[in-house]
Design an enzyme around this catalytic site. Structure first.
Site, PDB file in Angstrom:
ATOM      1  N   ASP A   1      44.386  50.361  37.624  1.00  0.00           N
ATOM      2  CA  ASP A   1      44.905  51.668  37.285  1.00  0.00           C
ATOM      3  C   ASP A   1      45.245  51.743  35.799  1.00  0.00           C
ATOM      4  OD1 ASP A   1      46.032  54.261  38.299  1.00  0.00           O
ATOM      5  OD2 ASP A   1      47.892  53.425  37.495  1.00  0.00           O
TER       6      ASP A   1
ATOM      7  N   GLU B   1      37.366  31.481  38.830  1.00  0.00           N
ATOM      8  CA  GLU B   1      37.793  30.297  39.577  1.00  0.00           C
ATOM      9  C   GLU B   1      37.593  30.465  41.079  1.00  0.00           C
ATOM     10  OE1 GLU B   1      41.793  29.269  38.643  1.00  0.00           O
ATOM     11  OE2 GLU B   1      41.551  29.637  36.499  1.00  0.00           O
TER      12      GLU B   1
END
Length: 542
Positions: free
Chosen positions: A207, A270
Site C-alpha cells: 500500500d 530466501e
C-alpha cells in the site's frame, strides 16, 4: 510494434482477484465479511479460473480506515477471525491451486499501534517519537503546522498533540506516518515480512508504495498560482499520469524508497515458490512506475494508466505502447487493472447501464489478451456498478473528514458494498444474518447474484469464466504483442496481434466488418453468420 515477454514466474502472467474482506463473504452472520467466509468461497474463485487472490488488510485495527490503519501487523483482527483462520485459508487456497497475496501497509500505522502510544507517552526528542514524523510547529508559539501539506483524505496532513508537537498523517489523523529514515522501522517491517512468509503467503501488495520517504527538508509544496492545493496523489481524484506529471509532490516518490524494496527483494529470495511484491505506486509517469520494478526491487507495479484511460482506441493503444516501452529497459512485465477498492467501478466510469456494462466487458476482454498480470476486483465479474450509498451510511474517512466542507468527497464506499451471492433481497446470501450488512446493498441486485448468473450462458459471470479459460488455454504465458496500426477498420478500433490471435476492440458506436477468422470469445453477442463487430465490443479471432 513487437515486444518479447520471456519470463515464467507464476505472477508474471497471472489473473489475480482482489478480495475486500469486509464485503466478500460473511461466515458468522455479523454483517461483515471475514476470513472463514473467504475460505468458504474459494471454490468459486477456482471455478472462475483465477491464479491468485489478493486480500486487503485483515490485521488488528481500530477500523478507522477499514483495516488500512494497522495496530498489529502480526495478528488478525477479531472482526475477521484468528491466525488459525488465516492458516486454514492459506492451506485451502493452496490445495485448490490458488496463490495468496496479502496487503502490507508500511507508510503508516494506526494511532493505536504500541509504537505510537509509546511515542505520545515519551515526549519530544525521545527515541520513541523518532519512529514517526513528529515535528515542532511554525510560528512564534509553534501553533502552525510544520508545512502546508494536505491529507489525501482532506484537511491538513498534520495534527497537534498536547505537548505542542505535530505529527504527519498523509491520510486520516488516526494513521500517523512512519519515519523511514529511522532504521528501527525497516527492521520491524522485515520481521513482518518474515512472519507472513513463514506462514506461507505467496506475496504482498504494498500500500502507498511510493510514500514511505518524504523529501527530508519537509518543505512546503509549491502550488502554481490559480491552482487549488490538493492532498498529494489523491486516488479519489483519479487523475491521469499526464495531468499529474508536473505537480510538485515532496511527499511522494522519493528516491530513498527504492532501497527499502531492494532489501525486501533479498528477503523474498530466501524463500521458495517465487514469492512476489506488487506496488500500489501512484507515480507521475510510466517511467517512474518502472523504477519500482527493476530487477532487484519489486516484482510488479499497478499500471493505473490502463484504469484511467478514456474510452478511446487511441488512448488504449497509447497506454499499451507507453507501458511496454517504459518496462523494456527494466525487463519487467506489466500489470493491467480496471477497478479496485479505491476507485469508481469501471461499469459506472464507462457510463453505467447497458452501455457501461458493454464497455466494461470489452475493456476486460482486451486486458485479458495482453501479456502480464490482470488484476480483477471482486464483483466486477458480476457486472456490478458503483452504489450511491446514503450519506448516513457512509463510513469512508475521506467523506467523514470533508462532509462539512465546501468540497466534500463522496468517498469510496460505493465500490465496497458487499457482493450478492444468492436470493432476491439483502443480504443476498452474503452471510447467515438477515437484513443489511455493514454497507447497505441496493434493491434489485437479485438478478446480478452469483446464483442467478451461474446458469446463464449470456451472463457477465459466464463471460468472465469463458474469457479467463480462453486466456489460460491460448495465451497463459509469455508472448509477443504487435499493435496493428493499418487494420483498415477505422480510428475507433484498437487492433493487436498476440500469437495466432487477433484482438479487436471497437470503441465506436457503429459496427465494423470483422476480418476472417474464428471467433474464440467475444465480450458481447455476435449474431450468427453476421461478420460485424458491434460498437463497444471486443473479440478474439483465430
Amino acid at each position: 510494434m513487437a515486444l518479447e515477454q520471456t519470463h515464467v514466474e507464476w505472477w508474471r502472467h497471472a489473473v489475480i482477484y482482489q478480495v475486500y474482506p469486509r464485503s466478500f463473504a460473511d461466515a458468522d452472520g455479523d454483517g461483515v465479511g471475514d476470513l472463514a467466509g473467504i475460505t468458504s468461497r474459494l471454490p468459486y474463485l477456482r471455478d472462475l479460473g483465477v491464479d491468485a487472490v489478493w486480500i486487503s488488510p485483515f490485521y488488528r485495527s481500530p477500523q478507522k480506515d477499514h483495516g488500512y490503519d494497522v495496530s498489529d501487523y502480526c495478528d488478525i483482527d477479531p472482526l475477521f477471525g484468528t491466525l488459525e483462520d488465516a492458516d486454514t485459508l492459506l492451506a485451502t487456497a493452496h490445495d485448490l491451486g490458488i496463490k495468496v497475496v496479502v496487503d502490507l501497509v508500511p507508510n503508516h500505522s494506526s494511532d493505536q499501534h504500541v509504537w505510537f502510544q509509546e511515542a505520545l507517552a515519551a515526549g519530544p526528542g525521545s527515541p520513541e517519537r523518532a519512529r514517526y514524523m513528529f515535528r515542532d510547529g511554525r510560528g512564534p508559539d509553534g501553533s502552525e503546522p510544520p508545512n502546508n501539506w494536505l491529507s489525501v483524505f482532506g484537511g491538513s496532513a498534520w495534527d497537534r498533540v498536547p505537548d505542542g508537537q505535530w505529527y504527519l498523517h498523509l491520510f486520516d489523523s488516526s494513521q500517523p506516518d512512519f519515519d523511514w529514515r529511522n532504521p528501527e522501522v525497516g527492521d520491524m517491517f522485515e520481521e513482518v515480512l518474515r512472519f507472513w512468509l513463514d506462514r506461507g503467503v505467496d506475496g504482498f501488495r504494498v500500500d502507498v508504495a511510493h510514500g514511505l520517504f518524504k523529501e527530508e527538508s519537509l518543505r512546503d509544496q509549491v502550488v502554481p498560482e490559480g491552482e487549488r492545493q490538493r492532498g498529494g496523489a489523491d486516488v479519489n481524484e483519479q487523475k491521469s499520469m499526464v495531468e499529474r506529471t508536473h505537480r510538485d509532490e515532496p511527499m511522494w516518490d522519493q528516491p530513498e524508497v527504492h532501497e527499502v524494496y531492494r532489501r525486501w527483494h533479498k528477503v523474498l529470495e530466501e524463500y521458495d515458490g517465487d514469492r512476489m511484491t506488487v506496488a500500489e505506486a501512484w507515480t507521475q509517469t510510466p517511467e517512474s512506475m518502472a523504477r519500482f520494478v527493476r530487477d532487484d526491487e519489486m516484482s510488479q507495479s499497478f499500471n493505473f494508466t490502463w484504469l484511467l484511460a478514456s474510452w478511446s482506441a487511441t488512448a488504449f493503444a497509447d497506454v499499451i505502447t507507453s507501458t511496454f516501452e517504459a518496462l523494456e529497459d527494466v525487463h519487467a512485465d506489466p500489470t493491467w487493472v480496471l477497478s479496485n477498492h479505491d476507485v469508481v467501478r469501471h461499469v459506472t466510469r464507462y457510463g453505467g447501464g447497458a452501455q457501461g456494462l458493454a464497455r466494461a466487458r470489452a475493456a476486460t476482454l482486451t486486458m485479458l489478451a495482453l501479456p502480464g498480470s490482470a488484476y480483477l476486483y471482486q464483483g466486477e465479474e458480476l457486472g456490478l456498478e458503483q452504489v450511491d450509498v446514503p450519506e448516513d451510511d457512509r463510513t469512508d474517512p475521506s467523506w467523514l473528514r470533508t462532509r462539512d466542507t465546501d468540497a466534500p468527497e463522496i468517498g469510496r464506499d460505493g465500490c465496497r458494498v458487499p457482493i450478492p451471492w444468492s436470493g432476491s433481497e439483502p443480504p443476498y446470501g452474503f452471510g447467515p444474518g438477515t437484513g443489511q450488512p455493514w454497507l447497505p446493498q441496493p434493491e434489485g441486485w437479485g438478478p446480478l447474484s452469483v446464483a442467478a448468473q451461474d446458469a446463464d450462458p449470456a451472463s457477465t459471470l459466464a463471460f468472465y469464466r469463458r474469457a479467463i479459460a480462453a486466456r489460460r488455454t491460448l495465451l497463459g504465458g509469455p508472448g509477443t504483442v504487435e499493435i496493428l496500426d493499418d487494420h483498415g477498420l477505422g480510428e475507433d478500433v484498437l487492433a493487436f496481434r498476440r500469437g495466432d490471435l487477433t484482438v479487436l476492440l471497437n470503441c465506436g458506436s457503429s459496427p465494423v466488418a470483422l476480418p476472417e477468422g474464428e471467433v474464440v470469445v467475444a465480450s458481447g453477442e455476435l449474431r450468427e453468420g453476421d461478420r460485424e463487430l458491434p460498437g463497444d465490443t471486443a473479440v478474439w479471432l483465430r
